[in-house]
Design an enzyme around this catalytic site. Structure first.
Site, PDB file in Angstrom:
ATOM      1  N   ALA A   8       0.839  -1.203   0.000  1.00 21.02           N
ATOM      2  CA  ALA A   8       0.000   0.000   0.000  1.00 21.02           C
ATOM      3  C   ALA A   8       0.867   1.244   0.000  1.00 21.02           C
ATOM      4  CB  ALA A   8      -0.920  -0.012   1.209  1.00 21.02           C
ATOM      5  N   GLY A   9       2.002   1.165  -0.701  1.00 20.83           N
ATOM      6  CA  GLY A   9       2.901   2.314  -0.791  1.00 20.83           C
ATOM      7  C   GLY A   9       2.388   3.324  -1.803  1.00 20.83           C
ATOM      8  N   ALA A  10       3.308   4.056  -2.404  1.00 25.20           N
ATOM      9  CA  ALA A  10       2.936   5.155  -3.288  1.00 25.20           C
ATOM     10  C   ALA A  10       2.056   4.673  -4.454  1.00 25.20           C
ATOM     11  CB  ALA A  10       4.206   5.831  -3.806  1.00 25.20           C
ATOM     12  N   LYS A 186      11.004   1.605 -20.867  1.00 24.03           N
ATOM     13  CA  LYS A 186      11.010   2.315 -19.583  1.00 24.03           C
ATOM     14  C   LYS A 186      12.235   1.903 -18.762  1.00 24.03           C
ATOM     15  CE  LYS A 186       8.454   3.962 -15.661  1.00 24.03           C
ATOM     16  NZ  LYS A 186       7.477   3.722 -14.615  1.00 24.03           N
ATOM     17  N   ASN A 190      15.178   4.219 -17.199  1.00 26.18           N
ATOM     18  CA  ASN A 190      15.536   4.157 -15.780  1.00 26.18           C
ATOM     19  C   ASN A 190      16.992   3.737 -15.576  1.00 26.18           C
ATOM     20  OD1 ASN A 190      13.105   5.037 -14.703  1.00 26.18           O
ATOM     21  ND2 ASN A 190      12.211   3.000 -14.690  1.00 26.18           N
ATOM     22  N   ASN A 194      18.099   6.794 -13.502  1.00 24.38           N
ATOM     23  CA  ASN A 194      18.180   6.406 -12.083  1.00 24.38           C
ATOM     24  C   ASN A 194      19.630   6.215 -11.672  1.00 24.38           C
ATOM     25  OD1 ASN A 194      15.417   5.506 -10.553  1.00 24.38           O
ATOM     26  ND2 ASN A 194      15.184   5.422 -12.746  1.00 24.38           N
ATOM     27  N   SER A 259      13.597   7.801  -8.572  1.00 25.93           N
ATOM     28  CA  SER A 259      13.256   7.029  -7.366  1.00 25.93           C
ATOM     29  C   SER A 259      14.481   6.356  -6.757  1.00 25.93           C
ATOM     30  CB  SER A 259      12.187   5.993  -7.686  1.00 25.93           C
ATOM     31  OG  SER A 259      12.657   5.120  -8.694  1.00 25.93           O
ATOM     32  N   GLU A 271      16.503  -0.467  -6.516  1.00 28.66           N
ATOM     33  CA  GLU A 271      16.060  -1.460  -7.503  1.00 28.66           C
ATOM     34  C   GLU A 271      17.129  -1.718  -8.577  1.00 28.66           C
ATOM     35  OE1 GLU A 271      12.099   0.440  -8.390  1.00 28.66           O
ATOM     36  OE2 GLU A 271      11.324  -1.506  -7.723  1.00 28.66           O
TER      37      GLU A 271
HETATM   38  P1  NAD Z   1       6.792   1.961  -2.005  1.00 30.85           P
HETATM   39  O1  NAD Z   1       8.042   1.583  -1.288  1.00 30.85           O
HETATM   40  O2  NAD Z   1       6.165   3.281  -1.782  1.00 30.85           O
HETATM   41  O3  NAD Z   1       5.668   0.853  -1.699  1.00 30.85           O
HETATM   42  C1  NAD Z   1       5.921  -0.508  -1.472  1.00 30.85           C
HETATM   43  C2  NAD Z   1       5.100  -0.923  -0.265  1.00 30.85           C
HETATM   44  O4  NAD Z   1       5.118  -2.346  -0.166  1.00 30.85           O
HETATM   45  C3  NAD Z   1       5.660  -0.375   1.047  1.00 30.85           C
HETATM   46  O5  NAD Z   1       4.655   0.353   1.744  1.00 30.85           O
HETATM   47  C4  NAD Z   1       6.104  -1.612   1.805  1.00 30.85           C
HETATM   48  O6  NAD Z   1       5.924  -1.513   3.215  1.00 30.85           O
HETATM   49  C5  NAD Z   1       5.209  -2.687   1.210  1.00 30.85           C
HETATM   50  N1  NAD Z   1       5.789  -4.034   1.291  1.00 30.85           N
HETATM   51  C6  NAD Z   1       6.926  -4.475   0.714  1.00 30.85           C
HETATM   52  N2  NAD Z   1       7.114  -5.782   0.960  1.00 30.85           N
HETATM   53  C7  NAD Z   1       6.065  -6.175   1.726  1.00 30.85           C
HETATM   54  C8  NAD Z   1       5.678  -7.411   2.290  1.00 30.85           C
HETATM   55  N3  NAD Z   1       6.405  -8.538   2.120  1.00 30.85           N
HETATM   56  N4  NAD Z   1       4.548  -7.460   3.014  1.00 30.85           N
HETATM   57  C9  NAD Z   1       3.798  -6.342   3.185  1.00 30.85           C
HETATM   58  N5  NAD Z   1       4.095  -5.152   2.650  1.00 30.85           N
HETATM   59  C10 NAD Z   1       5.220  -5.063   1.929  1.00 30.85           C
HETATM   60  O7  NAD Z   1       7.114   1.744  -3.545  1.00 30.85           O
HETATM   61  P2  NAD Z   1       6.345   2.406  -4.800  1.00 30.85           P
HETATM   62  O8  NAD Z   1       6.904   3.757  -5.065  1.00 30.85           O
HETATM   63  O9  NAD Z   1       4.879   2.252  -4.611  1.00 30.85           O
HETATM   64  O10 NAD Z   1       6.864   1.471  -5.985  1.00 30.85           O
HETATM   65  C11 NAD Z   1       6.347   0.160  -6.202  1.00 30.85           C
HETATM   66  C12 NAD Z   1       6.839  -0.301  -7.576  1.00 30.85           C
HETATM   67  O11 NAD Z   1       6.225   0.517  -8.581  1.00 30.85           O
HETATM   68  C13 NAD Z   1       8.343  -0.162  -7.800  1.00 30.85           C
HETATM   69  O12 NAD Z   1       8.792  -1.170  -8.656  1.00 30.85           O
HETATM   70  C14 NAD Z   1       8.465   1.181  -8.494  1.00 30.85           C
HETATM   71  O13 NAD Z   1       9.655   1.316  -9.243  1.00 30.85           O
HETATM   72  C15 NAD Z   1       7.236   1.135  -9.376  1.00 30.85           C
HETATM   73  N6  NAD Z   1       6.729   2.441  -9.806  1.00 30.85           N
HETATM   74  C16 NAD Z   1       6.552   3.427  -8.877  1.00 30.85           C
HETATM   75  C17 NAD Z   1       6.066   4.654  -9.312  1.00 30.85           C
HETATM   76  C18 NAD Z   1       5.873   5.795  -8.337  1.00 30.85           C
HETATM   77  O14 NAD Z   1       5.668   6.934  -8.811  1.00 30.85           O
HETATM   78  N7  NAD Z   1       5.901   5.572  -7.027  1.00 30.85           N
HETATM   79  C19 NAD Z   1       5.770   4.865 -10.666  1.00 30.85           C
HETATM   80  C20 NAD Z   1       5.940   3.809 -11.556  1.00 30.85           C
HETATM   81  C21 NAD Z   1       6.423   2.585 -11.111  1.00 30.85           C
END
Ligand code: NAD
Length: 310
Positions: A8-10, A186, A190, A194, A259, A271
């Site tokens: 439930a991250g970003a 993409k 990156n 990155n 990121s 990553e």
């Molecule tokens: P994030 O770190 O904000 O979210 C990941 C979440 O997963 C965290 O809250 C973490 O606590 C949870 N988590 C991880 N392992 C876990 C487990 N075993 N059990 C329970 N919870 C767990 O990361 P994000 O920014 O949301 O990115 C996620 C993916 O999406 C990455 O590969 C990133 O590169 C990609 N992405 C992100 C964005 C962006 O703008 N944030 C855009 C495109 C792609």
């Protein structure tokens, strides 16, 4: 359709919010205690384009609290957290559960296939962006689109239903036969931005302001493209390079720190093994030398390790 967001991250909370707002049955799991507790108590606070849209009571659990089975699972961890998350998810998957994976980077299909039937894997790539403004707070800007494709395509009717539901929620999801090319394009962007921005310690616009940035970009992309083509994907150097150069202006992504840069600054693992590190690994498989990706991967690992020992 019961949809579980595994992370439930970003990114996860942004997609989950959009579907929840549109009346879908959405559940979140995460292991970050402050985040989970805040959402349990106050709901997910949503700020989009600077506007506070309120707090939304989306059910959220720690993984061990979860019960029941889900029709769709959207994995939304960082790349290196995918495998442990798939282990966690085993009890909650039915034989027909579709698993959507739009994580950045390369190699996720191989990991997913160890746990999920290819008929149930929807692999993809997104240009949506998102962020968190602390525990319990989704803070995101702009819009985006996402491409997905079922890895094995005997019957794609459920995948098409999922695409329709996501589109009703405004998520702009496209079922695309060009997914693997888009993933590599993409990943190529990156691999350049990155890695180089983190090593040079600059934002995207500053990277573009270096008089010889094109040489740095080309050195790296030659490797990405050779390896991608060896993997059977029509990866185009000029397209990736054009995508990179297009976003240098401050009105686009010029002021943005990638990121991986942000993960490094915040003392988190990066990553890199799913970007330049993956190109190195796949290069070895095809007997293609990847000295730039090898070096860049080592430098990032060195920085991670030094950070970790501080
Ligand atoms: P994030 O770190 O904000 O979210 C990941 C979440 O997963 C965290 O809250 C973490 O606590 C949870 N988590 C991880 N392992 C876990 C487990 N075993 N059990 C329970 N919870 C767990 O990361 P994000 O920014 O949301 O990115 C996620 C993916 O999406 C990455 O590969 C990133 O590169 C990609 N992405 C992100 C964005 C962006 O703008 N944030 C855009 C495109 C792609």
């Amino acid at each position: 359709m019961k949809i579980l967001f595994a992370g439930a991250g970003a990114l996860g909370s942004r997609f989950a919010y959009m579907l929840h707002k549109n009346g879908e049955d959405v559940t979140l799991i995460d292991s970050w205690q402050d985040h989970v507790e805040k959402i349990k108590k106050e709901g997910l606070k949503v700020i989009i384009d600077g506007e506070d849209l309120g707090n939304f009571n989306i059910p959220i659990f720690y993984p061990h609290e979860l019960t029941g089975k889900y029709d769709v699972v959207f994995v939304a961890t960082k790349s290196m957290q995918l495998r442990p998350m798939l282990e966690t998810l085993k009890p909650y998957l039915k034989e027909t559960t579709k698993v959507i994976c739009i994580l950045n980077g390369l190699g996720h299909v191989d990991t997913l296939k160890e746990y999920i039937n290819p008929e149930n894997i929807l692999i993809g790539v997104t240009v949506w962006t998102s962020g968190l403004g602390g525990p319990g707070v989704l803070n995101a800007v702009g819009t985006g689109k996402t491409e997905i494709k079922q890895v094995s395509e005997a019957d794609i009717s459920t995948a098409k239903d999922i695409v329709a539901k996501f589109n009703e929620a405004g998520l702009n999801l496209i079922y695309s036969d060009n997914v693997y090319q888009s993933i590599w394009h993409k990943a190529g962007l990156n691999c350049v931005l990155n890695a180089y921005c983190t090593i040079i310690d600059c934002n995207i616009g500053e990277y573009g302001s270096y008089s010889e940035h094109q040489k740095l970009t080309d050195m790296l992309l030659e490797e990405v493209v050779s390896v991608g083509i060896a993997e059977g994907v029509d990866v185009k150097h000029d397209v990736i390079s054009g995508n990179i150069n297009r976003i240098f202006p401050p009105t686009l992504a010029g002021l943005h720190y990638p990121s991986l840069y942000q993960d490094m600054k915040n003392g988190r693992l990066t990553e890199i093994d799913y970007l330049n590190g993956a190109v190195s690994r796949l290069g070895k498989k095809h007997n293609i030398k990847t000295p730039v990706c090898d070096l860049v991967t080592h430098i990032i690992h060195a920085k991670e390790e030094i950070n970790n020992n501080k």
